[in-house]
Design a protein around this motif. Structure first.
Motif, short mmCIF file in Angstrom:
data_model
loop_
_atom_site.label_atom_id
_atom_site.label_comp_id
_atom_site.label_asym_id
_atom_site.label_seq_id
_atom_site.Cartn_x
_atom_site.Cartn_y
_atom_site.Cartn_z
N VAL A 1 0.86 -1.19 0.00
CA VAL A 1 0.00 0.00 0.00
C VAL A 1 0.89 1.24 0.00
CG1 VAL A 1 -1.78 1.30 1.23
CG2 VAL A 1 -1.84 -1.20 1.21
N ALA A 2 0.64 2.14 -0.96
CA ALA A 2 1.36 3.41 -1.03
C ALA A 2 0.47 4.51 -0.45
CB ALA A 2 1.74 3.74 -2.46
N PHE A 3 1.08 5.42 0.30
CA PHE A 3 0.35 6.54 0.88
C PHE A 3 0.81 7.79 0.13
CE2 PHE A 3 0.73 3.12 3.87
CZ PHE A 3 -0.56 3.00 4.39
N LEU A 4 -0.12 8.39 -0.62
CA LEU A 4 0.20 9.40 -1.61
C LEU A 4 -0.58 10.68 -1.37
CD1 LEU A 4 -0.04 6.69 -4.28
CD2 LEU A 4 1.97 8.15 -4.20
N ASN A 5 0.10 11.81 -1.60
CA ASN A 5 -0.45 13.13 -1.38
C ASN A 5 -0.91 13.72 -2.72
OD1 ASN A 5 -0.50 16.08 -0.99
ND2 ASN A 5 0.37 15.64 1.02
N THR A 6 -2.04 14.39 -2.72
CA THR A 6 -2.55 14.97 -3.97
C THR A 6 -1.86 16.28 -4.33
OG1 THR A 6 -4.33 16.10 -2.78
CG2 THR A 6 -4.82 13.93 -3.72
N GLY A 7 -1.22 16.95 -3.36
CA GLY A 7 -0.49 18.17 -3.68
C GLY A 7 -1.18 19.43 -3.22
N PHE A 8 -0.74 20.56 -3.78
CA PHE A 8 -1.25 21.86 -3.37
C PHE A 8 -2.72 22.01 -3.74
CE2 PHE A 8 3.11 22.70 -2.72
CZ PHE A 8 3.21 23.82 -1.92
N GLY A 9 -3.35 22.99 -3.12
CA GLY A 9 -4.78 23.16 -3.20
C GLY A 9 -5.33 22.75 -1.85
N LYS A 10 -6.25 21.84 -1.83
CA LYS A 10 -6.71 21.21 -0.59
C LYS A 10 -6.15 19.80 -0.58
CE LYS A 10 -9.00 20.87 3.24
NZ LYS A 10 -8.53 21.54 4.47
N ALA A 11 -4.97 19.66 0.03
CA ALA A 11 -4.25 18.38 -0.04
C ALA A 11 -5.04 17.25 0.60
CB ALA A 11 -2.90 18.51 0.62
N GLN A 12 -4.94 16.09 0.01
CA GLN A 12 -5.53 14.87 0.53
C GLN A 12 -4.45 13.79 0.60
OE1 GLN A 12 -8.76 13.74 -2.04
NE2 GLN A 12 -9.80 15.71 -1.87
N LEU A 13 -4.63 12.85 1.52
CA LEU A 13 -3.74 11.69 1.60
C LEU A 13 -4.56 10.46 1.28
CD1 LEU A 13 -0.79 10.83 2.37
CD2 LEU A 13 -1.70 10.24 4.62
N HIS A 14 -4.10 9.67 0.30
CA HIS A 14 -4.81 8.47 -0.12
C HIS A 14 -3.96 7.24 0.18
CE1 HIS A 14 -7.82 10.39 -3.08
NE2 HIS A 14 -7.26 11.36 -2.39
N ALA A 15 -4.60 6.21 0.68
CA ALA A 15 -3.96 4.90 0.83
C ALA A 15 -4.34 4.07 -0.40
CB ALA A 15 -4.43 4.21 2.10
N LEU A 16 -3.36 3.78 -1.25
CA LEU A 16 -3.61 3.15 -2.53
C LEU A 16 -2.94 1.78 -2.60
CD1 LEU A 16 -4.85 3.79 -5.40
CD2 LEU A 16 -2.51 4.41 -6.07
N ARG A 17 -3.74 0.74 -2.86
CA ARG A 17 -3.18 -0.60 -3.01
C ARG A 17 -2.49 -0.70 -4.37
NH1 ARG A 17 -7.46 -3.20 -2.82
NH2 ARG A 17 -7.59 -3.74 -0.60
N ILE A 18 -1.17 -0.93 -4.36
CA ILE A 18 -0.41 -0.94 -5.61
C ILE A 18 0.24 -2.28 -5.92
CG2 ILE A 18 0.08 1.54 -5.42
CD1 ILE A 18 2.98 0.72 -4.63
#
Length: 454
Positions: free
Chosen positions: A296-313
């Motif tokens: 599982v990778a934990f990835l940030n969406t970036g600037f703006g209203k940032a979100q953190l997603h847990a993505l099964r890769i």
């Protein structure tokens, strides 16, 4: 015992003391040389120091308490210090970007071993704001070699010890728009570079021994930012990214995980072939480095209203759908700083100083508290403590084992408002290496008798 015998005994004792002292100094230097912080996020790219490391929890830059040495650094730079072969390496640049240089410091003594301008630029792209500078990418190293990177302005390979340049190149183009930010990544015989600019977005795999290009992969992001005039909205701001990729060694093989603008990618690091992508279209200018645990990778969406997603890769191929998203966190996600995994918890500090501790498996809040100041640097973990450095040079040291915020100490570098700290800490042995806008510090010589505030 005769006077002569007493004199001989004293000489012998003194000689043994000198030999023992030399042995201790040499042993200490050897231990420091044998340890490394070869990537800006540590030897494993995850912000964790080796278990045997135990840097101080208390220091003060004004009084010099537990400050082993301080070295002034010219110019400006957000690049984090790395340590290899007993040397601290970092980059810096003039404020206008016309000069970009390399500084090398002996970790044991603080002696400056190299301070030179590597690249000169006649007409660097303007930054447009004060968030970035022309020396933001950090170096990466292996025993004997250090790789220095300034984005499209140039890349070079140095030998440690001799500080001779092995190769350099300046022909990988990209309009960074707000300055470069992605740091290089080493994997096997490759040096992997990210170029996510306003005009072009791609990654390149170079032969680390020669600097020659082995492969190149253009981003396949399905852009949705074209305005009525046929040009990207925002002049390209929404196409940029500053994140450093992460190599994931998993059961399904090696994957280069990238946080690009509006899209996440997985590549084969040997060929540059795109293995998978996940288009999220939420943010832009991704800066946070991915972290990973058990497929599982934990990835940030970036600037703006940032979100953190847990993505099964694990084993992912092609377009990654919504079903691979295990959870999404919307609150207090940083734009710049990277999260760090500790056991079954994730720690992260947002730009405004909200430190969150969330559950790894579902992203739910365990606790959330405000720290002083603003934050760009990424936290590190060493000796059971989380070190969180703000932009004014204050480091909050926190126990990672607590069920709530458990502050051990708050430590300040020199009290100077100009000392903006954007670089992340490095840990080597029992030393902590910190960089401010004006200087490089080695935090050491811990006071074992100090009373730790609770």
């Amino acid at each position: 015992m005769t006077a002569f015998s007493e004199k001989c005994a004293r000489c012998l004792t003194g000689g043994l003391r000198v030999i023992l002292g030399m042995f201790l100094v040499l042993s200490s230097s050897f231990c420091l040389a044998a340890q490394s912080w070869s990537d800006w996020r540590g030897p494993n790219g995850d912000g964790h120091a080796p278990q045997e490391c135990s840097p101080p929890v208390l220091w003060d830059g004004s009084s010099g308490r537990n400050v082993a040495w301080r070295v002034p650094v010219w110019g400006r730079g957000h690049s984090s210090p790395i340590v290899v072969d007993g040397e601290v390496w970092l980059t810096t640049a003039s404020a206008d970007g016309r000069r970009q240089g390399v500084v090398v410091v002996d970790v044991a003594s603080g002696a400056v071993l190299l301070d030179e301008v590597l690249f000169e630029n006649a007409d660097p792209d303007p930054l447009g704001n004060d968030l970035n500078n022309y020396a933001a990418p950090s170096c990466v190293a292996e025993p004997g070699r250090v790789f220095v990177h300034f984005g499209s302005y140039g890349t070079a390979c140095y030998q440690t010890r001799t500080h001779q340049i092995v190769w350099r190149r300046r022909d990988l183009s990209c309009k960074h728009w707000r300055g470069p930010g992605s740091s290089p990544v080493l994997w096997q015989d490759f040096l992997i570079l990210s170029f996510d600019g306003a005009d072009r977005q791609y990654i390149a795999g170079l032969n680390k021994h020669t600097g020659e290009q082995v492969w190149i992969a253009e981003r396949s992001t399905p852009w949705n930012d074209i305005g009525p005039d046929g040009e990207p909205i925002g002049g390209g701001d929404f196409r940029k990214a500053f994140s450093t990729p992460l190599i994931v060694e998993d059961k399904s093989g090696s994957v280069l995980v990238c946080n690009a603008s509006k899209c996440w990618f997985g590549y084969d690091p040997a060929s540059g072939a795109e293995l998978w992508r996940r288009f999220h279209a939420v943010g832009h200018s991704g800066s946070s480095r991915p972290v990973h645990r058990d497929g599982v990778a934990f990835l940030n969406t970036g600037f703006g209203k940032a979100q953190l997603h847990a993505l099964r890769i694990r084993g992912a191929r092609g377009e990654v759908g919504d079903g691979a998203v295990l959870w999404t966190r919307l609150k207090n996600v940083p734009n710049r700083s990277s999260p760090i995994l500790v056991g079954e918890k994730i720690f992260m500090v947002d730009d405004g100083g909200i430190l969150s501790c969330v559950r790894l498996h579902d992203g739910e809040t365990l606790w959330r508290e405000r720290l002083a100041g603003s934050y760009s640097a990424s936290p590190v973990v060493a000796g059971g403590h989380l070190y969180v450095l703000n932009e004014r040079g204050q480091t909050t040291v926190i126990r990672t084992s607590g069920e709530r915020l458990d502050i051990v100490a708050c430590n300040q570098l020199d009290r100077d408002a100009s000392h903006a700290c954007g670089a992340s800490p490095a840990v080597v042995g029992d030393l902590l290496i910190l960089r401010s806008a004006a200087a490089l510090y080695c935090i050491g010589r811990p006071d074992q008798s100090a009373v730790v505030p609770r």
